[in-house]
Design an enzyme around this catalytic site. Structure first.
Site, PDB file in Angstrom:
ATOM      1  N   LYS A  85       0.841  -1.199   0.000  1.00 38.41           N
ATOM      2  CA  LYS A  85       0.000   0.000   0.000  1.00 38.41           C
ATOM      3  C   LYS A  85       0.877   1.250   0.000  1.00 38.41           C
ATOM      4  O   LYS A  85       1.864   1.323   0.740  1.00 38.41           O
ATOM      5  CB  LYS A  85      -0.896  -0.048   1.242  1.00 38.41           C
ATOM      6  CG  LYS A  85      -1.932   1.045   1.365  1.00 38.41           C
ATOM      7  CD  LYS A  85      -2.765   0.796   2.620  1.00 38.41           C
ATOM      8  CE  LYS A  85      -3.864   1.832   2.802  1.00 38.41           C
ATOM      9  NZ  LYS A  85      -4.675   1.531   4.007  1.00 38.41           N
ATOM     10  N   SER A 160      -9.285   1.798   2.751  1.00 39.56           N
ATOM     11  CA  SER A 160      -8.291   2.538   1.992  1.00 39.56           C
ATOM     12  C   SER A 160      -7.260   1.656   1.299  1.00 39.56           C
ATOM     13  O   SER A 160      -6.450   2.149   0.530  1.00 39.56           O
ATOM     14  CB  SER A 160      -7.575   3.517   2.929  1.00 39.56           C
ATOM     15  OG  SER A 160      -6.890   2.831   3.964  1.00 39.56           O
ATOM     16  N   SER A 184     -10.158  -0.696   6.648  1.00 38.57           N
ATOM     17  CA  SER A 184      -9.402  -0.451   5.419  1.00 38.57           C
ATOM     18  C   SER A 184      -8.684  -1.666   4.859  1.00 38.57           C
ATOM     19  O   SER A 184      -8.193  -1.616   3.738  1.00 38.57           O
ATOM     20  CB  SER A 184      -8.386   0.674   5.648  1.00 38.57           C
ATOM     21  OG  SER A 184      -9.052   1.902   5.813  1.00 38.57           O
TER      22      SER A 184
END
Length: 486
Positions: A85, A160, A184
């Site tokens: 990420k 996210s 997330s």
């Protein structure tokens, strides 16, 4: 169509074994995943910066290491690719968290979790897309644009860690590194039909991520694996876990063995909704089937309703907002608080560098600060809810709870209503481990799933349940990737 290359369907554990046995080279495995990313990423927009040449070189080095000395002493995942990420620092890679003000910012060193993955032999292929400042459930920002769902590009990949889950689901990496403060990891894993594990609060350090909450909320944000196969969850979690001397919330914590969990003695508490936001019939049916599958193994299943879950939005907002630290408004402005009125006006003219959800979260933060008594009361309710959940789930139990009220919605639909993410967020402030488990596809070809949660430290129990449900329901279903023009 789904790729016929078996290398794109294996777990990281299986790929590592094949590489150690010299049945396949790391170079071949890495190249297969690079080809896959190059094919799907123009539509998905999931991986926003790549390090393919460096990954190829690291794969050749891994193969040379095995050729010289064999598998003895090699790290457990030597030569296996992964994705990261973008909010995690990866040396030499962008680390903007989707904020225009941080465009061009690159990490000088790896985050602790990234360094641990590398030490275990993983080879990062690149970094993946996030919402602006990682604080919305749809992966979209003014820097990289929007990420699309591999089952249907008109639908959200979640957030996210939406870029991570989309890449893993599409076959671009066997595992990815995500983070989770309100769902997330679990929401995007659900929307994209893969496994995602949010560890117990304080198990995995958060050092090297941007942004981070204040110190009081560090136990609410957790880094963890997103994987296409359940067997990878615990081995990767063992790589990530443990104090680093920098994150004050992280403490030594023993990790149990999922294979030692006796499902026949398990107590299963199934809660089908929070009392406020209704859940779609296909997800309720999937959760009930999961409960029956556990009952068939001898588990005791109890259906329940907990009234305090109706206050989840207030509880999460209060407990996260009470932590001292840089405000979200200041983070948006790169250290200097933005003017909400000015940015909303600029947004209406399509001139703001910020997304509407980010501005909405700034407003929510402001409202919370204006009613401190309500915030204190909500935090008290949160502590009461934590006590009740721990008591009712118990040492030998798990909680089944929806990952979201419906399968992956269309882009922008989560704005109305905007608070459906509370199904996952509540477990962050409870600090409970939770595993999102895929349960096949619905009639529209979209992933179904359920959260499996447990009391603190029982990560191995939720993962054991995930492994069993994978055997029963098949787990990840590779998306067809035969998108029609719309």
């Amino acid at each position: 169509m789904p790729s016929r290359d078996p290398l794109l369907r294996h777990s990281a554990t299986r790929l590592a074994a094949l590489i150690r046995a010299r049945a396949v080279t790391s170079a071949e495995v890495v190249e297969a995943h690079i080809r896959r990313i190059e094919r799907v990423n123009p539509t998905l927009n999931a991986m926003v910066a790549t390090r393919f040449d460096a990954a190829r070189a690291e794969a050749r080095a891994a193969d040379a290491l095995l050729e010289r000395g064999g598998a003895a002493g090699a790290p457990p995942f030597l030569g296996v690719p992964c994705s990261i990420k973008e909010s995690f620092a990866v040396a030499g890679m962008p680390n903007s968290a989707g904020l225009v003000a941080r465009a061009g910012v690159c990490a000088g060193a790896d985050a602790v979790t990234v360094a641990r993955l590398r030490a275990a032999g993983f080879i990062p292929l690149g970094v993946t897309n996030v919402p602006e400042l990682c604080m919305w459930m749809e992966t979209n920002n003014r820097l990289y644009g929007r990420t699309n769902n591999p089952y249907d590009p008109t639908r959200t990949a979640g957030g996210s860690s939406g870029g991570e889950a989309a890449v893993v689901s599409a076959g671009g990496a066997p595992i990815g590194l995500g983070s989770d403060i309100g769902g997330s990891i679990r929401m995007p894993a659900f929307f994209n039909g893969v496994f995602g594990h949010k560890p117990t609060g304080g198990l995995v350090p958060s050092s090297g991520q941007f942004p981070l909450p204040g110190e009081g909320a560090l136990r609410f944000i957790t880094a963890g694996p997103i994987a296409r196969r359940a067997e990878d969850l615990m081995p990767v979690l063992r790589v990530l876990a443990g104090p680093d001397g920098r994150d004050p919330s992280c403490a030594p914590m023993p990790l149990g063995d999922p294979d030692a969990v006796d499902l026949a003695g398990l107590s299963v508490l199934s809660i089908e909704h929070d009392g406020v936001r209704p859940v779609s019939p296909d997800l309720l049916d999937a959760q009930r089937k999961a409960a029956r599958a556990l009952a068939a193994r001898g588990a005791t299943v109890r259906e329940a309703r907990i009234d305090l879950l109706a206050r989840t939005l207030d509880i999460w907002t209060a407990m996260v907002g009470a932590a001292e630290g840089v405000t979200f408004r200041a983070l948006l402005g790169g250290g200097r608080p933005v003017s909400l009125a000015r940015e909303l006006a600029r947004w209406s003219l399509r001139r703001s560098p910020h997304t509407l959800p980010a501005l909405g979260l700034t407003l929510l933060e402001d409202l919370g600060r204006r009613v401190p008594a309500r915030v204190r009361r909500a935090a008290e309710l949160g502590r009461a809810l934590r006590d009740e959940l721990v008591s009712r789930v118990g040492e030998r139990g798990v909680l089944l709870y929806p990952s979201y009220p419906e399968p992956a919605p269309r882009h922008y639909a989560p704005l109305l209503p905007p608070f459906q993410w509370t199904y996952t967020a509540v477990l962050n402030v409870m600090e409970m481990p939770a595993t999102q488990v895929p349960l096949g596809l619905n009639g529209a070809g979209l992933p179904l799933g359920v959260q499996v949660a447990a009391i603190h430290g029982n990560d191995h129990v939720t993962i054991a349940v995930a492994q069993h449900l994978e055997r029963v329901f098949g787990g990840w279903v590779p998306p067809a990737l035969s998108w029609r023009r719309r």
